[in-house]
Write a protein that holds these residues in place. Sequence first.
Motif, PDB file in Angstrom:
ATOM      1  N   GLU A 102       5.002 -57.020  99.804  1.00 51.09           N
ATOM      2  CA  GLU A 102       6.146 -57.199  98.891  1.00 51.09           C
ATOM      3  C   GLU A 102       5.708 -57.709  97.521  1.00 51.09           C
ATOM      4  N   ILE A 103       4.612 -57.131  97.030  1.00 45.26           N
ATOM      5  CA  ILE A 103       4.120 -57.432  95.686  1.00 45.26           C
ATOM      6  C   ILE A 103       4.567 -56.315  94.755  1.00 45.26           C
ATOM      7  N   GLU A 104       5.221 -56.665  93.668  1.00 48.30           N
ATOM      8  CA  GLU A 104       5.706 -55.671  92.717  1.00 48.30           C
ATOM      9  C   GLU A 104       4.531 -55.084  91.926  1.00 48.30           C
ATOM     10  N   PHE A 105       4.627 -53.797  91.574  1.00 46.04           N
ATOM     11  CA  PHE A 105       3.523 -53.180  90.847  1.00 46.04           C
ATOM     12  C   PHE A 105       4.007 -52.006  90.000  1.00 46.04           C
ATOM     13  N   ILE A 106       3.145 -51.595  89.063  1.00 47.42           N
ATOM     14  CA  ILE A 106       3.391 -50.454  88.174  1.00 47.42           C
ATOM     15  C   ILE A 106       2.132 -49.592  88.173  1.00 47.42           C
ATOM     16  N   ILE A 107       2.315 -48.279  88.188  1.00 48.04           N
ATOM     17  CA  ILE A 107       1.192 -47.340  88.123  1.00 48.04           C
ATOM     18  C   ILE A 107       1.251 -46.611  86.777  1.00 48.04           C
ATOM     19  N   TYR A 108       0.124 -46.589  86.071  1.00 44.48           N
ATOM     20  CA  TYR A 108       0.050 -45.921  84.774  1.00 44.48           C
ATOM     21  C   TYR A 108      -0.699 -44.597  84.916  1.00 44.48           C
ATOM     22  N   THR A 109      -0.069 -43.504  84.510  1.00 46.77           N
ATOM     23  CA  THR A 109      -0.722 -42.196  84.483  1.00 46.77           C
ATOM     24  C   THR A 109      -0.710 -41.687  83.040  1.00 46.77           C
ATOM     25  N   ALA A 110      -1.249 -40.500  82.817  1.00 47.74           N
ATOM     26  CA  ALA A 110      -1.369 -39.974  81.447  1.00 47.74           C
ATOM     27  C   ALA A 110      -0.024 -39.757  80.768  1.00 47.74           C
ATOM     28  N   ASP A 111       1.005 -39.398  81.552  1.00 48.11           N
ATOM     29  CA  ASP A 111       2.283 -39.056  80.920  1.00 48.11           C
ATOM     30  C   ASP A 111       3.499 -39.713  81.574  1.00 48.11           C
ATOM     31  N   LEU A 112       3.246 -40.689  82.487  1.00 48.15           N
ATOM     32  CA  LEU A 112       4.362 -41.279  83.216  1.00 48.15           C
ATOM     33  C   LEU A 112       3.984 -42.663  83.729  1.00 48.15           C
ATOM     34  N   VAL A 113       4.984 -43.540  83.774  1.00 54.09           N
ATOM     35  CA  VAL A 113       4.805 -44.870  84.356  1.00 54.09           C
ATOM     36  C   VAL A 113       5.661 -44.951  85.617  1.00 54.09           C
ATOM     37  N   TYR A 114       5.039 -45.249  86.744  1.00 57.10           N
ATOM     38  CA  TYR A 114       5.759 -45.459  88.000  1.00 57.10           C
ATOM     39  C   TYR A 114       5.937 -46.956  88.192  1.00 57.10           C
ATOM     40  N   SER A 115       7.160 -47.389  88.477  1.00 55.09           N
ATOM     41  CA  SER A 115       7.422 -48.817  88.603  1.00 55.09           C
ATOM     42  C   SER A 115       8.290 -49.126  89.815  1.00 55.09           C
ATOM     43  N   THR A 116       7.957 -50.213  90.525  1.00 60.00           N
ATOM     44  CA  THR A 116       8.894 -50.712  91.523  1.00 60.00           C
ATOM     45  C   THR A 116      10.130 -51.206  90.776  1.00 60.00           C
ATOM     46  N   LYS A 117      11.263 -51.178  91.444  1.00 60.36           N
ATOM     47  CA  LYS A 117      12.541 -51.390  90.743  1.00 60.36           C
ATOM     48  C   LYS A 117      12.795 -52.828  90.302  1.00 60.36           C
ATOM     49  N   ASN A 118      12.188 -53.779  90.978  1.00 63.14           N
ATOM     50  CA  ASN A 118      12.600 -55.167  90.758  1.00 63.14           C
ATOM     51  C   ASN A 118      11.658 -55.996  89.902  1.00 63.14           C
ATOM     52  N   ASN A 119      10.544 -55.424  89.458  1.00 64.75           N
ATOM     53  CA  ASN A 119       9.607 -56.298  88.742  1.00 64.75           C
ATOM     54  C   ASN A 119      10.021 -56.509  87.283  1.00 64.75           C
ATOM     55  N   ARG A 120       9.660 -57.671  86.777  1.00 67.59           N
ATOM     56  CA  ARG A 120      10.123 -58.094  85.439  1.00 67.59           C
ATOM     57  C   ARG A 120       9.543 -57.229  84.325  1.00 67.59           C
ATOM     58  N   VAL A 121       8.327 -56.739  84.497  1.00 70.36           N
ATOM     59  CA  VAL A 121       7.717 -55.915  83.455  1.00 70.36           C
ATOM     60  C   VAL A 121       8.409 -54.554  83.384  1.00 70.36           C
ATOM     61  N   GLY A 122       8.621 -53.932  84.545  1.00 76.68           N
ATOM     62  CA  GLY A 122       9.319 -52.649  84.574  1.00 76.68           C
ATOM     63  C   GLY A 122      10.727 -52.750  84.022  1.00 76.68           C
ATOM     64  N   LYS A 123      11.408 -53.841  84.344  1.00 80.11           N
ATOM     65  CA  LYS A 123      12.772 -54.053  83.831  1.00 80.11           C
ATOM     66  C   LYS A 123      12.757 -54.216  82.316  1.00 80.11           C
ATOM     67  N   ARG A 124      11.723 -54.879  81.813  1.00 79.21           N
ATOM     68  CA  ARG A 124      11.616 -55.053  80.359  1.00 79.21           C
ATOM     69  C   ARG A 124      11.439 -53.711  79.666  1.00 79.21           C
ATOM     70  N   TYR A 125      10.629 -52.831  80.256  1.00 73.73           N
ATOM     71  CA  TYR A 125      10.427 -51.496  79.686  1.00 73.73           C
ATOM     72  C   TYR A 125      11.741 -50.704  79.715  1.00 73.73           C
TER      73      TYR A 125
END
Length: 275
Positions: A102-125
């Motif tokens: 249950e650790i929140e995370f984000i994946i960075y690819t060349a043209d897309l960002v995958y984010s779990t729904k609840n993390n503060r960084v993804g919400k900020r984006y």
Amino acid sequence: MIKYKWCVCDMDGTLLNSDNVISKDNEVALKKLQKMGVEVIIASGRLDLMVKTYIKQLNLKGPVISCNGGLVRNIETGEVLYSKVMDKIAVKEVTTYCNNSEIEFIIYTADLVYSTKNNRVGKRYADRNKILLQDEQIPIKYIDDKVMANINDIDAFKVLLVCEKHEDIILLQKHFSKYDNLTVVSSATGLLDIMASDISKGKALEILSKKSNVSLDEIMVFGDNYNDIEMFKCAGMPIAMENAVEDVKLAAKYITKSNNESGIAYAINNYILKE
């Protein structure tokens, strides 16, 4: 005549203040350097697609070092100058571990960002997208069971782990540092960056300088956190922010004012232009 050809700036905690804004003083100072023939280059843990607003503000035309050096791409032409994706098995192991723990995370690819729904960084984006022009918005896709099932199809440059307690980041750093095919570094309090092996902003800067025939001695760099240290070790003029972690300050030639006090502008006007 200024002896530097490049001015390389980290973003968070360095070029940006606590409101995620480039101050007017920083903008004016960097544009002054540009008029003197110095190229301004962003070197960020973020994906280059996530800093389009700032690129436009500074009228940048050249390369951006993103994902802590995992991707170097020309922002005007889209040409990839250097890239190294993570091992797919490692990506699956990291993301599965995070999912199970249950650790929140984000994946960075060349043209897309995958984010779990609840993390503060993804919400900020996501919140920032609401106020950005369409061509400046961050392309985000939320991670669900389908994404996890097809994780081997993703070419990831970085997986960002997001925790509320930095103590958890320290434990995760110890855990993932055991992997020979990963580079693991903390980029801010509560954040852990995981990339392919032998990836750093410093390595990317060395590669880019060779491609461009620019001596490392002719490069000034600004930074504040652990993911900037390798860049500080190779550049001719490393300058740390007042808010930088101690290890970055120890690697610097100068320590300027904080990111909330337009420290880049202060250093340019008081150190660089007075050399």
